[in-house]
Scaffold this active site. Structure first.
Site, PDB file in Angstrom:
ATOM      1  N   LYS A 121       0.985  -1.445   0.030  1.00  0.00           N
ATOM      2  CA  LYS A 121       0.262   0.257  -0.267  1.00  0.00           C
ATOM      3  C   LYS A 121       0.512   1.132  -0.057  1.00  0.00           C
ATOM      4  O   LYS A 121       1.583   1.064   0.210  1.00  0.00           O
ATOM      5  CB  LYS A 121      -0.815   0.052   1.661  1.00  0.00           C
ATOM      6  CG  LYS A 121      -1.795   0.667   1.015  1.00  0.00           C
ATOM      7  CD  LYS A 121      -3.001  -0.141   0.305  1.00  0.00           C
ATOM      8  CE  LYS A 121      -4.403   0.617   0.479  1.00  0.00           C
ATOM      9  NZ  LYS A 121      -5.523  -0.092  -0.446  1.00  0.00           N
TER      10      LYS A 121
HETATM   11  P1  NAD Z   1     -13.027   7.672  -3.439  1.00  0.00           P
HETATM   12  O1  NAD Z   1     -12.239   7.991  -3.712  1.00  0.00           O
HETATM   13  O2  NAD Z   1     -13.488   6.944  -5.089  1.00  0.00           O
HETATM   14  O3  NAD Z   1     -14.880   7.743  -3.123  1.00  0.00           O
HETATM   15  C1  NAD Z   1     -14.644   8.085  -1.092  1.00  0.00           C
HETATM   16  C2  NAD Z   1     -16.122   8.672  -1.282  1.00  0.00           C
HETATM   17  O4  NAD Z   1     -15.678   8.497   0.505  1.00  0.00           O
HETATM   18  C3  NAD Z   1     -16.391   9.115  -1.298  1.00  0.00           C
HETATM   19  O5  NAD Z   1     -18.090   9.347  -1.755  1.00  0.00           O
HETATM   20  C4  NAD Z   1     -15.961  10.905  -0.503  1.00  0.00           C
HETATM   21  O6  NAD Z   1     -17.107  11.684  -0.183  1.00  0.00           O
HETATM   22  C5  NAD Z   1     -16.449  10.061   0.895  1.00  0.00           C
HETATM   23  N1  NAD Z   1     -15.665  10.529   1.884  1.00  0.00           N
HETATM   24  C6  NAD Z   1     -14.215  10.532   2.141  1.00  0.00           C
HETATM   25  N2  NAD Z   1     -14.149  11.527   3.298  1.00  0.00           N
HETATM   26  C7  NAD Z   1     -15.669  10.854   3.948  1.00  0.00           C
HETATM   27  C8  NAD Z   1     -15.914  10.656   5.255  1.00  0.00           C
HETATM   28  N3  NAD Z   1     -15.382  11.372   6.764  1.00  0.00           N
HETATM   29  N4  NAD Z   1     -17.122  10.166   5.881  1.00  0.00           N
HETATM   30  C9  NAD Z   1     -17.806  10.268   4.633  1.00  0.00           C
HETATM   31  N5  NAD Z   1     -17.787   9.612   3.371  1.00  0.00           N
HETATM   32  C10 NAD Z   1     -16.317  10.316   2.939  1.00  0.00           C
HETATM   33  O7  NAD Z   1     -12.562   6.056  -3.204  1.00  0.00           O
HETATM   34  P2  NAD Z   1     -12.848   4.354  -3.653  1.00  0.00           P
HETATM   35  O8  NAD Z   1     -12.151   3.988  -4.774  1.00  0.00           O
HETATM   36  O9  NAD Z   1     -14.354   4.351  -3.442  1.00  0.00           O
HETATM   37  O10 NAD Z   1     -12.832   3.823  -2.090  1.00  0.00           O
HETATM   38  C11 NAD Z   1     -13.192   3.579  -0.629  1.00  0.00           C
HETATM   39  C12 NAD Z   1     -13.055   3.033   0.187  1.00  0.00           C
HETATM   40  O11 NAD Z   1     -13.081   1.318  -0.414  1.00  0.00           O
HETATM   41  C13 NAD Z   1     -12.041   3.073   0.681  1.00  0.00           C
HETATM   42  O12 NAD Z   1     -11.771   2.397   2.140  1.00  0.00           O
HETATM   43  C14 NAD Z   1     -11.208   2.010  -0.223  1.00  0.00           C
HETATM   44  O13 NAD Z   1      -9.594   2.306   1.064  1.00  0.00           O
HETATM   45  C15 NAD Z   1     -11.749   0.131  -0.192  1.00  0.00           C
HETATM   46  N6  NAD Z   1     -11.030  -0.083  -1.469  1.00  0.00           N
HETATM   47  C16 NAD Z   1     -11.151   0.772  -2.748  1.00  0.00           C
HETATM   48  C17 NAD Z   1     -10.803  -0.069  -3.774  1.00  0.00           C
HETATM   49  C18 NAD Z   1     -10.914   0.261  -5.246  1.00  0.00           C
HETATM   50  O14 NAD Z   1     -10.589  -0.304  -6.502  1.00  0.00           O
HETATM   51  N7  NAD Z   1     -11.567   1.708  -5.421  1.00  0.00           N
HETATM   52  C19 NAD Z   1     -10.490  -1.459  -3.987  1.00  0.00           C
HETATM   53  C20 NAD Z   1     -10.612  -2.157  -2.505  1.00  0.00           C
HETATM   54  C21 NAD Z   1     -11.135  -0.965  -1.470  1.00  0.00           C
END
Ligand code: NAD
Length: 450
Positions: A121
């Protein structure tokens, strides 16, 4: 259900436990230890520490002519099964301990999903919302150049995470490619745009996998009062890549998405939210809040709504000892990484709330990243149908083995139940036991060098 007006007046989560990522990683590992006594003594201890941590600092010239120094991290937790694999996160609160925790989750996730990668990471401490596109590009390129040969198609392969996307990955690829011209370098990073060797289905993979994992669990695990997603009420925190795709899939399956949020707050409509209108409103106004036909509430209140399925899909440590007693879901699906602290895990378990752990629920991303990597190495481009059916099989298999192992461990509970009083047997522990056993098997086959 409490009225929405009452909920929207809830104070933000105050006085929560100190959430130390190192303690979270250690505690989750400790919960699995009693079930791993048959492994070589000391082996599990090697998994407590990351294999390698890198911290870099670098200057970037900002649009106003000033110079700002940024800090970046890249951690490889383990490479027993294959090269390091894991996302890049751009966030102002990022720290090394958190990156280490997230890297270890990638190790377990890859082992559990039968994906031949280790865990890694990284990210940069920055507020991407306050940076221009040019500044973001400079930050990305300079960070990648600082990492140098510590990333590569066969050593450590980044991907998107919080506040990074296909565009960020295109800059990662281009920077690495400039530094290593003459090679096919596409496999150095996944989550790229399609025209640059990205994979069909990668953008949707995590949300889609999250939905499939939930569907499988609901069908095959006894969750009191939840036998099908049809008609189930769903609350999703976070409407980014993962949360938005998951929301659409739940709705397509006949579930009712009653609440959604982003970093600025949440919206609720007990009759169901129009997801296309929500996406359009977010595009236009930069937030979901204010969507006509919905009421506003805080992110803290959103987590406490009564629903069948709660999907935290944003930040870590959202459900802690302070609010776990107020969660009114039958099932919590960890689409985000580590959204539930160990103390909250225990409280939810005692209250009979099932948790589908992150290393299963959000594994879809790394599974399709693996498919992208394979396509890049072979200069191929697979059809979306083929990718999604391979993803489905891997996700179903992961859920099935976790349920099976949970049942076996439950049946074999040690004679002294108080031994495990502080370490409740849940799906997270069952998943971790499988992942660590798989790693142990490979360590045994490879031997420990020298
Ligand atoms: P992203 O940046 O596309 O979206 C994040 C979302 O969370 C946005 O809607 C943002 O407004 C919201 N957000 C941010 N801070 C916040 C808060 N304090 N309270 C509520 N909402 C909040 O990110 P993503 O890719 O959708 O990732 C989301 C989660 O999924 C993360 O924890 C990431 O580690 C995990 N994840 C993502 C992937 C991937 O392929 N993108 C894979 C595995 C895990």
């Amino acid at each position: 259900m409490e009225s929405v007006e009452e909920l929207s007046n809830h104070a933000p989560c105050m006085g929560a436990e100190q959430v130390d990522p190192t303690v979270i990683a250690e505690t989750n590992l400790d919960c699995a230890l009693p079930y791993l006594n048959h492994l070589q003594p000391g082996l599990v201890e090697t998994l407590r520490q990351p294999k390698r941590t890198i911290t870099v600092s670098f200057p970037v010239e900002m649009d106003d002519g000033s110079v700002q120094v940024f800090r970046g991290y890249r951690v490889v937790h383990n490479r027993t099964i294959g090269p390091g694999k894991g996302g890049l996160r751009f966030h102002p609160d990022l720290n090394l301990a958190e990156v280490c925790l997230l890297a270890s989750l990638m190790t377990w996730k890859c082992a559990l999903s039968d994906v031949p990668f280790g865990g890694a990471k990284g990210g940069v401490v920055c507020d991407p919302k306050s940076l221009s596109q040019r500044e973001l590009q400079q930050v990305t390129r300079r960070f990648v150049s600082e990492l140098g040969d510590n990333i590569g198609p066969y050593t450590d392969i980044p991907a998107p995470d919080l506040y990074t996307n296909a565009q960020t990955m295109a800059w990662v690829y281009d920077t690495y490619d400039v530094m290593h011209s003459g090679n096919n370098n596409r496999a150095v990073v996944t989550g790229k745009p399609l025209s640059l060797g990205g994979s069909a289905g990668r953008t949707e993979a995590t949300g889609l996998g999250c939905f499939h994992a939930t569907e499988r669990l609901v069908e095959n695990f006894q969750i009191e009062g939840l036998k099908t997603l049809k008609g189930a009420t769903v609350v999703i925190q976070g409407f980014g890549n993962v949360g938005a795709v998951a929301a659409h899939k739940f709705a397509e399956a006949g579930a009712i998405v009653i609440a959604l949020s982003d970093s600025q707050g949440g919206i609720v409509n007990e009759a169901g939210i129009d997801l296309d209108a929500a996406a359009e409103h977010k595009r236009e106004h930069g937030t979901l809040v204010g969507l006509p036909g919905t009421l506003s509430l805080t992110n803290e209140a959103l987590l406490e709504l009564e629903c069948d399925v709660l999907v935290p899909a944003a930040m870590g440590a959202q459900i802690c000892n302070h609010n776990a007693a107020n969660i009114h879901a039958k099932l919590v699906v960890e689409a985000a990484n580590s959204p539930i602290t160990p103390a909250a895990d225990q409280i939810l378990g005692e209250r009979g709330i099932t948790v589908l752990p992150d290393i299963v629920a959000n594994a879809g991303g790394v599974i399709v990243s693996y498919f992208e990597w394979l396509q890049n190495l072979q200069n191929q481009s697979w059809e979306l149908d083929e990718i999604n059916s391979k993803l489905l099989k891997k996700i179903y298999r992961a859920v099935d083995v976790v349920i099976e192992r949970w049942q076996v461990l439950q049946a074999e509970a040690p004679a002294e139940p108080e031994e495990l009083a502080d370490f409740p047997l849940n799906l997270r522990t069952a998943a971790l036991v499988i992942a660590i056993e798989r790693l142990a098997e490979v360590v045994e086959q490879r031997g420990i060098w020298p």
